[in-house]
Design an enzyme around this catalytic site. Structure first.
Site, PDB file in Angstrom:
ATOM      1  CE1 TYR A 109      24.929   8.986   2.252  1.00 12.39           C
ATOM      2  CE2 TYR A 109      23.405   7.139   2.353  1.00 12.39           C
ATOM      3  CZ  TYR A 109      24.480   7.838   2.871  1.00 12.39           C
ATOM      4  OH  TYR A 109      25.121   7.377   4.006  1.00 12.39           O
ATOM      5  CG  ASP A 146      26.650  12.569   1.910  1.00 12.86           C
ATOM      6  OD1 ASP A 146      27.792  12.755   1.439  1.00 12.86           O
ATOM      7  OD2 ASP A 146      26.454  11.923   2.957  1.00 12.86           O
ATOM      8  CG  HIS A 280      25.846  15.570   6.279  1.00 12.19           C
ATOM      9  ND1 HIS A 280      26.645  15.514   5.147  1.00 12.19           N
ATOM     10  CD2 HIS A 280      25.916  14.332   6.843  1.00 12.19           C
ATOM     11  CE1 HIS A 280      27.171  14.306   5.036  1.00 12.19           C
ATOM     12  NE2 HIS A 280      26.742  13.569   6.045  1.00 12.19           N
TER      13      HIS A 280
END
Length: 289
Positions: A109, A146, A280
């Site tokens: 992330y 991500d 998402h």
């Protein structure tokens, strides 16, 4: 076949309330990487009963957090990206013995960043650490999650309006030029010379200079081809989801050996705005393992 999926859940408890369990049940996923957990192990276990779970919590309550859940247990796991890098709750590796191969799966992330602030400084350090770590991951490895950068103009619907914002800065994108460049070869960078003055702002060449390619493969782009998207994140503002005005910032970056085993790839876009359980969508890839 081993199915690996990645999703930023924007809070595991909120995702569970909105219907994440239904997707898990129908997805056929073997290994699931999760970002923005914003919770503890007990919250993950409630959504994934019977799974083997590793979590790397953020020291900031209600922020970040990454996890890896699997049907079969991992043989090892690791956290962090080195001293001085703000990676707690943002980087988690797990090794799996699949047949005669050891496969390393990463849940990452990356900081979202903000131009000319300490948030962007933290992002630069994180991307630098990624560039150092990727070559060390082994022959069969995939970095999922991500990554908060749209690599190319195909990856953002409104790329022209975002060339000066974190997530599509030329310097950020140059890191992806390096990650995905031919292994051991000088990185050239990208220039949108045909797009006019605005396009010139997306020139990554000055930032790519001196970098050496790491040879990873963007599974999503390799599978989808030279097309817009498919997007994996949409702003909650306006009608971004309904109009598919999104960003492709959730990735599977695989080593060549693992990328060669990809049999399928998809983004599990929600049927409608009101059926979303995160901003998402899950990114799913099948590997012939």
């Amino acid at each position: 076949m081993t199915r690996i999926a990645s999703v930023n859940v924007n809070g595991i408890r909120a995702a569970a309330r909105k219907g994440m369990a239904g997707w898990i049940e129908s997805s056929g996923v073997d290994i699931l990487t999760i970002q923005e957990v914003r919770g503890q192990l007990e919250h993950l276990e409630a959504v994934l009963p019977g799974w083997h779970i590793f979590e790397e919590e953020s020291p900031q309550k209600g922020r970040a957090g990454v996890a890896i859940a699997s049907r079969e247990p991992a043989i090892a796991h690791r956290t962090g990206l080195g001293e001085g890098v703000d990676a707690q709750g943002r980087w988690l590796e797990a090794d799996f013995q699949i047949g005669d191969r050891v496969v390393t799966v990463v849940s990452a992330y990356v900081h979202s960043g903000e131009v000319d602030t300490p948030k962007q400084d933290a992002k630069w350090l994180f991307l630098d650490a990624m560039a150092s770590r990727l070559p060390q991951l082994g022959e069969y490895a995939v970095v999922t999650g991500d990554l908060n950068v749209g690599h190319r103009e195909f990856d953002i619907k409104n790329w022209k309006g975002n060339v000066s914002r974190a997530g599509f800065l030329a310097r950020e994108r140059a890191y992806f030029d390096q990650f995905l460049g031919a292994a051991g070869e000088p990185v050239v960078g990208q220039f949108s010379g045909s797009r006019g003055k605005v396009g010139e702002l997306s020139d990554t060449r000055p930032y790519a200079a001196g970098r050496t390619g790491l040879g990873f493969v963007d599974v999503g782009r390799a599978f989808a081809g030279e097309v817009e998207g498919p997007f994996s994140w949409w702003s909650n503002r306006g009608q971004a989801f309904d109009k598919d005005t999104g960003w492709r910032i959730d990735y599977h970056l695989a080593t060549p050996a693992l990328a060669a085993l990809v049999e399928g790839y998809r983004v599990d876009r929600y049927p409608s705005y009101d059926t979303r359980w995160s901003d998402h969508a899950p990114v799913v890839a099948d590997y012939a393992l």
